[in-house]
Design a protein around this motif. Structure first.
Motif, PDB file in Angstrom:
ATOM      1  N   ILE A 178      -1.904  10.286  -1.473  1.00 43.06           N
ATOM      2  CA  ILE A 178      -0.561  10.644  -1.938  1.00 43.06           C
ATOM      3  C   ILE A 178      -0.577  10.903  -3.442  1.00 43.06           C
ATOM      4  N   HIS A 179      -1.283  10.038  -4.172  1.00 47.97           N
ATOM      5  CA  HIS A 179      -1.373  10.206  -5.624  1.00 47.97           C
ATOM      6  C   HIS A 179      -1.996  11.557  -5.979  1.00 47.97           C
ATOM      7  N   THR A 180      -3.097  11.878  -5.311  1.00 48.97           N
ATOM      8  CA  THR A 180      -3.806  13.119  -5.616  1.00 48.97           C
ATOM      9  C   THR A 180      -3.036  14.350  -5.179  1.00 48.97           C
ATOM     10  N   ALA A 181      -2.486  14.298  -3.964  1.00 45.17           N
ATOM     11  CA  ALA A 181      -1.887  15.495  -3.378  1.00 45.17           C
ATOM     12  C   ALA A 181      -0.425  15.702  -3.758  1.00 45.17           C
ATOM     13  N   GLN A 182       0.301  14.627  -4.038  1.00 44.48           N
ATOM     14  CA  GLN A 182       1.753  14.761  -4.204  1.00 44.48           C
ATOM     15  C   GLN A 182       2.301  14.254  -5.533  1.00 44.48           C
ATOM     16  N   MET A 183       1.654  13.260  -6.139  1.00 43.86           N
ATOM     17  CA  MET A 183       2.285  12.575  -7.259  1.00 43.86           C
ATOM     18  C   MET A 183       1.758  12.963  -8.637  1.00 43.86           C
ATOM     19  N   ARG A 184       0.575  13.545  -8.713  1.00 42.31           N
ATOM     20  CA  ARG A 184       0.019  13.869 -10.029  1.00 42.31           C
ATOM     21  C   ARG A 184       0.962  14.804 -10.792  1.00 42.31           C
ATOM     22  N   GLY A 185       1.208  14.457 -12.053  1.00 44.85           N
ATOM     23  CA  GLY A 185       2.089  15.266 -12.879  1.00 44.85           C
ATOM     24  C   GLY A 185       3.552  14.943 -12.722  1.00 44.85           C
ATOM     25  N   MET A 186       3.919  14.089 -11.767  1.00 46.84           N
ATOM     26  CA  MET A 186       5.313  13.716 -11.584  1.00 46.84           C
ATOM     27  C   MET A 186       5.740  12.809 -12.738  1.00 46.84           C
ATOM     28  N   PRO A 187       6.992  12.910 -13.182  1.00 47.55           N
ATOM     29  CA  PRO A 187       7.424  12.143 -14.359  1.00 47.55           C
ATOM     30  C   PRO A 187       7.466  10.642 -14.140  1.00 47.55           C
ATOM     31  N   ILE A 188       7.468  10.163 -12.913  1.00 53.30           N
ATOM     32  CA  ILE A 188       7.522   8.719 -12.680  1.00 53.30           C
ATOM     33  C   ILE A 188       6.135   8.085 -12.611  1.00 53.30           C
ATOM     34  N   VAL A 189       5.073   8.879 -12.785  1.00 50.93           N
ATOM     35  CA  VAL A 189       3.707   8.376 -12.645  1.00 50.93           C
ATOM     36  C   VAL A 189       3.168   7.887 -13.984  1.00 50.93           C
ATOM     37  N   ASN A 190       2.613   6.690 -13.980  1.00 54.74           N
ATOM     38  CA  ASN A 190       1.927   6.136 -15.152  1.00 54.74           C
ATOM     39  C   ASN A 190       0.440   6.454 -15.009  1.00 54.74           C
ATOM     40  N   ASP A 191      -0.060   7.352 -15.825  1.00 55.78           N
ATOM     41  CA  ASP A 191      -1.441   7.821 -15.693  1.00 55.78           C
ATOM     42  C   ASP A 191      -2.476   6.769 -16.061  1.00 55.78           C
ATOM     43  N   ALA A 192      -2.040   5.658 -16.653  1.00 60.31           N
ATOM     44  CA  ALA A 192      -2.980   4.579 -16.981  1.00 60.31           C
ATOM     45  C   ALA A 192      -3.336   3.737 -15.765  1.00 60.31           C
ATOM     46  N   LEU A 193      -2.639   3.963 -14.660  1.00 59.22           N
ATOM     47  CA  LEU A 193      -2.815   3.118 -13.480  1.00 59.22           C
ATOM     48  C   LEU A 193      -3.468   3.882 -12.338  1.00 59.22           C
TER      49      LEU A 193
END
Length: 282
Positions: A112-127
């Motif tokens: 889900i992270h790779t296919a749908q969530m990357r670049g979304m404003p609610i995502v913390n890229d440090a995690l």
């Protein structure tokens, strides 16, 4: 017990008798996995080398972390004083950890992270996505799931449970020594049925994966602390009350001081503030 053992439950801590020759080991700083079948190209360790046979100067090839902070990912389990103690909070003796189910849970949310969530404003890229602290509880498996956009408690079914009829989105209050918590039913393809309780969403207050996973571990311990219980406190009511607190007062109506009921994270001994997300997303 050493400071390292109390910080990282299940750590290797240099005791070669506690893991098997084929056991994959995971760095608890950066989550790099050492697989004996693959060896370590950076340190010129050939395939087939057990973790316990690595040279003494070997360190994590990604973050340079010490080898004694690696934890067993699979194979023969690492047994520590904390994990083996019958008095550990929420821990019960029983069948082996359902490693395959936990791996499927992580894999589903990594996808889900790779296919749908990357670049979304609610995502913390440090995690990243990580299952934390699963242990037996009431015939089921209780743990936490950290992702770049939420931190949830998760209940997986036990051997005697048939959760195939769970209706995704349905809510259920589940009792713990510290109070009652609202879990949302889910049934995700590739994972199967489970129940999730939202603790944090989004995740921007976490500066590192280590901070997020330590918070998850602390929450799991606090669930079993009756000293923080407030009778009648329910997560659904807490959320509604908090939303009412944050809403602006109607025009012309003076704002009255109201006693503040604890948020879900306050019940877990984790401080004030409550930005809960939709556990159905978990």
């Amino acid at each position: 017990m050493s400071a390292a053992a109390s910080r990282f439950e299940g750590s290797y801590l240099g005791d070669a008798t506690r893991i098997g020759a084929a056991t994959r080991m995971e760095c608890k700083i950066c989550w790099h996995v050492y697989d004996p079948a693959e060896g370590c190209e950076q340190w010129q360790v050939p395939p087939g080398t057990a973790f316990t046979a690595l040279p003494g100067h070997w360190r994590c090839p990604v973050c340079d972390g010490a080898r004694d902070q690696f934890m067993a990912l699979d194979g023969e389990p690492v047994i520590t004083e904390t994990a083996a103690s019958p008095t550990s909070a929420g821990h019960e003796a029983g069948p082996a950890l359902p490693s395959e189910a936990i791996a499927r849970l992580e894999a589903a949310f990594r996808e889900i992270h790779t296919a749908q969530m990357r670049g979304m404003p609610i995502v913390n890229d440090a995690l990243a996505v990580k299952a934390v602290g699963f242990r037996r509880h009431g015939g089921r498996w209780l743990g936490a799931l950290v992702t770049p956009w939420f931190l949830n408690l998760v209940l997986l079914p036990g051997e005697a449970d048939d959760w195939s009829g769970l209706v995704p989105g349905a809510k259920e209050l589940i009792e713990f020594p510290s109070g009652r918590y609202e879990f949302v039913h889910a049934n995700r393809k590739g994972v199967g049925p489970y129940k999730a309780c939202s603790l944090f969403s989004p995740m921007f207050e976490f500066a590192s994966m280590l901070q997020a996973t330590e918070t998850a571990s602390a929450a799991l311990v606090s669930l079993f602390d009756p000293s923080i219980r407030e009778d009648g406190a329910q997560t659904a009511e807490i959320r509604r009350h908090r939303e009412a607190e944050l809403a602006p007062p109607p025009d012309g109506v003076p704002e009255l001081a109201e006693p503040v009921r604890p948020t879900r994270r306050a019940l877990l001994g984790m401080g004030a503030g409550d930005r809960t997300g939709d556990p159905g997303d978990a």
